[in-house]
Design a protein around this motif. Structure first.
Motif, short mmCIF file in Angstrom:
data_model
loop_
_atom_site.label_atom_id
_atom_site.label_comp_id
_atom_site.label_asym_id
_atom_site.label_seq_id
_atom_site.Cartn_x
_atom_site.Cartn_y
_atom_site.Cartn_z
N GLN A 181 0.83 -1.20 0.00
CA GLN A 181 0.00 0.00 0.00
C GLN A 181 0.87 1.26 0.00
OE1 GLN A 181 -2.31 -0.74 3.54
NE2 GLN A 181 -4.14 -1.29 2.34
N TYR A 204 0.98 4.21 -2.77
CA TYR A 204 0.52 5.55 -2.41
C TYR A 204 1.60 6.62 -2.51
CZ TYR A 204 -3.53 2.98 -0.60
OH TYR A 204 -4.61 2.16 -0.45
N LYS A 226 -4.35 8.74 1.85
CA LYS A 226 -4.35 7.27 1.80
C LYS A 226 -3.21 6.71 2.64
CE LYS A 226 -6.69 6.50 -2.58
NZ LYS A 226 -6.55 5.97 -3.95
#
Length: 192
Positions: free
Chosen positions: A10, A14, A45
């Motif tokens: 992630q 991001y 995010k």
């Protein structure tokens, strides 16, 4: 399976992917990124990732607060992203690409003068203590200072002048030493 594999993927996505990372390292609690395009990083995010405690940008570096497990997270991140981590000094130098001229100037001056700050503080404290024992009239009804009453404190007063002033007398040498250190030269050349 790695402990942070989902969070690592992630974060990589991001921050803008592997292509957006110019350099990455970590300190005690934070991942430090130098991004090619800082606008590609999706801060909202990133801050929603479970292990992330917060983010901020400082000195041209995008920093992601992970906490005490940052070393484990960092190792998984560089392995998963297939990038090579670098030293803090390399990240600091790379981070200057994201600074304007004034920020770079202040950064350079900070690196030169920050090693000298403890000496300046100690010199000021010594001279301040010297002024207290020599100039403040506390004894005999507020008419005499400590050095006027005690020969010992008069000697200490004169000795402290030598130490306190020496720090400021040799300050130009300290500055040139610090400059030569910053430029990667022999510190000995800073004495000339």
């Amino acid at each position: 399976m790695n402990k942070f594999s989902k969070e690592v993927r992630q974060l990589l996505e991001y921050v803008g992917g592997k292509e957006n990372i110019a350099a990455v390292t970590h300190c005690v609690t934070r991942m430090r990124f130098v991004l090619n395009n800082p606008q590609k990083a999706d801060v909202e995010k990133i801050e929603r990732i479970k292990v992330v405690k917060g983010t901020f940008t400082q000195a041209g570096q995008f920093q992601v607060i992970i906490g005490n497990e940052v070393a484990t997270f960092y190792n998984e991140f560089v392995k998963n992203a297939d990038i090579e981590g670098v030293s803090k000094e390399t990240v600091k130098k790379a981070g200057r690409q994201n600074m304007n001229f004034l920020q770079r100037l202040i950064s350079h001056l900070g690196e030169i003068f920050s090693p000298l700050i403890p000496a300046i503080i100690v010199g000021g404290l010594i001279l301040g203590f010297r002024n207290i024992i020599g100039d403040i009239k506390l004894l005999e009804g507020g008419t005499k200072s400590l050095i006027e009453v005690s020969q010992f404190w008069a000697g200490v007063h004169q000795f402290l002048w030598l130490i306190g002033e020496a720090i400021f007398f040799f300050l130009p040498v300290g500055i040139t030493w610090s400059i030569s250190k910053k430029w990667g030269q022999l510190k000995f050349w800073g004495l000339f």
